[in-house]
Design a protein around this motif. Structure first.
Motif, PDB file in Angstrom:
ATOM      1  N   GLY A 222      38.252   9.449  -2.055  1.00 34.71           N
ATOM      2  CA  GLY A 222      39.400  10.056  -1.666  1.00 34.71           C
ATOM      3  C   GLY A 222      40.361   8.869  -0.962  1.00 34.71           C
ATOM      4  N   VAL A 223      41.492   9.107  -0.621  1.00 35.17           N
ATOM      5  CA  VAL A 223      42.461   8.530   0.039  1.00 35.17           C
ATOM      6  C   VAL A 223      42.909   8.812   1.424  1.00 35.17           C
ATOM      7  N   PRO A 224      42.300   8.482   2.596  1.00 34.75           N
ATOM      8  CA  PRO A 224      41.384   7.518   2.695  1.00 34.75           C
ATOM      9  C   PRO A 224      39.973   8.223   2.353  1.00 34.75           C
TER      10      PRO A 224
ATOM     11  N   VAL B  44      30.591   5.035  -4.034  1.00 37.03           N
ATOM     12  CA  VAL B  44      32.322   5.338  -3.727  1.00 37.03           C
ATOM     13  C   VAL B  44      32.894   5.768  -4.879  1.00 37.03           C
ATOM     14  N   ALA B  45      33.278   7.005  -4.932  1.00 38.28           N
ATOM     15  CA  ALA B  45      33.875   7.551  -5.999  1.00 38.28           C
ATOM     16  C   ALA B  45      35.348   6.616  -6.476  1.00 38.28           C
ATOM     17  N   ALA B  46      35.680   6.773  -7.802  1.00 36.30           N
ATOM     18  CA  ALA B  46      36.598   6.118  -8.397  1.00 36.30           C
ATOM     19  C   ALA B  46      38.026   6.278  -7.646  1.00 36.30           C
ATOM     20  N   GLY B  47      38.974   5.169  -7.528  1.00 36.70           N
ATOM     21  CA  GLY B  47      40.128   5.279  -6.864  1.00 36.70           C
ATOM     22  C   GLY B  47      40.387   5.457  -5.403  1.00 36.70           C
TER      23      GLY B  47
ATOM     24  N   ASN C 136      38.752   0.903  -9.765  1.00 34.86           N
ATOM     25  CA  ASN C 136      40.078   1.024  -8.954  1.00 34.86           C
ATOM     26  C   ASN C 136      39.809   1.502  -7.479  1.00 34.86           C
ATOM     27  N   SER C 137      38.581   1.329  -6.957  1.00 32.55           N
ATOM     28  CA  SER C 137      38.607   1.434  -5.282  1.00 32.55           C
ATOM     29  C   SER C 137      38.937   0.222  -4.704  1.00 32.55           C
ATOM     30  N   ILE C 138      39.396   0.518  -3.471  1.00 31.87           N
ATOM     31  CA  ILE C 138      39.884  -0.491  -2.726  1.00 31.87           C
ATOM     32  C   ILE C 138      39.087  -0.422  -1.212  1.00 31.87           C
ATOM     33  N   ILE C 139      38.309  -1.506  -0.880  1.00 29.98           N
ATOM     34  CA  ILE C 139      37.575  -1.555   0.433  1.00 29.98           C
ATOM     35  C   ILE C 139      38.535  -2.642   1.303  1.00 29.98           C
ATOM     36  N   LEU C 140      38.507  -2.164   2.448  1.00 27.09           N
ATOM     37  CA  LEU C 140      39.527  -2.591   3.343  1.00 27.09           C
ATOM     38  C   LEU C 140      38.436  -3.418   4.598  1.00 27.09           C
ATOM     39  N   ARG C 141      39.135  -4.287   5.363  1.00 25.78           N
ATOM     40  CA  ARG C 141      38.483  -5.083   6.535  1.00 25.78           C
ATOM     41  C   ARG C 141      37.693  -4.074   7.380  1.00 25.78           C
ATOM     42  N   ASN C 142      36.665  -4.933   7.764  1.00 31.19           N
ATOM     43  CA  ASN C 142      35.589  -4.356   9.022  1.00 31.19           C
ATOM     44  C   ASN C 142      34.848  -3.297   8.241  1.00 31.19           C
ATOM     45  N   VAL C 143      34.394  -3.231   7.253  1.00 26.70           N
ATOM     46  CA  VAL C 143      33.812  -1.898   6.643  1.00 26.70           C
ATOM     47  C   VAL C 143      32.425  -2.486   6.157  1.00 26.70           C
TER      48      VAL C 143
END
Length: 212
Positions: free
Chosen positions: A205-207, A187-190, A172-179
């Protein structure tokens, strides 16, 4: 004998009709989508009716069908040979994966893509060797600009994502642009990753931020 052939034909149509349709039409739609500029200059009317509308739509449909095929070998065959995804040996892509712009996706040897992943490769995604993407991981290379009147994807809001070797991304992790996620990072869950992650660090965490 004729009844056996008829029953076998019905069985094939019921259980493998999507595979047969993709086998016949996927190469055409994939080629037309990749060469839409050529079609647009030489045969503008064909480009407008087919490449711009139907071929793009059919490719999205075939990619969706491909992601839901039960056989891993058949899925990988279509991904690699028809949709031109750069897939090295021993790569596993689980079912339910959604891929956008398959020609912009590169997956290294031994990597695993978990169930229901979203790989938005419109600006390019490069995944290294022995990377583990858990279930429901999303990688987005384009974002809409909320300041734009049309919420357009402006040049400052898209960019490639690079994941180095031996990275583990939790579910359930989200990776955004230019990373760029460095080698061996976790990378931890969520988590929502908005910045580069150095090698061999744990982020969450978020972010996402450094946890150790």
């Amino acid at each position: 004998m004729e009844k056996m052939i008829l029953l076998f034909s019905v069985f094939v149509l019921i259980y493998f009709h999507r595979v047969l349709i993709m086998f016949c039409l996927s190469p055409i739609t994939a080629w037309a989508t990749r060469h839409h500029n050529v079609l647009g200059t030489k045969h503008k009317s064909i480009y407008t009716k087919l490449a711009d509308k139907y071929c793009w739509w059919f490719e999205r449909l075939f990619l969706y069908w491909c992601g839901n095929i039960h056989s891993h070998r058949i899925r990988k065959f279509f991904y690699k040979n028809v949709h031109q995804i750069q897939i090295e040996k021993k790569v596993v892509i689980y079912s339910g994966t959604e891929i956008r712009n398959p020609s912009g996706l590169c997956i290294g040897k031994g990597s695993i893509i978990g169930d229901n992943a979203i790989l938005d490769a419109r600006a390019g995604i490069k995944i290294g060797k022995n990377v583990n993407l858990s279930s429901n991981v999303s990688i987005w290379t384009l974002q809409h600009d909320y300041r734009d009147p049309d919420f357009a994807c402006n040049p400052n809001h898209y960019g490639p994502v690079r994941i180095e070797n031996r990275v583990w991304i939790g579910p359930n992790s989200i990776i955004l642009r230019n990373v760029t996620i460095g080698e061996g990072a976790v990378v931890a869950a969520g988590s929502v990753v908005t910045h580069n992650i150095p090698p061999f660090e744990l982020w969450g965490g978020v972010p996402a931020r450094s946890l150790g």
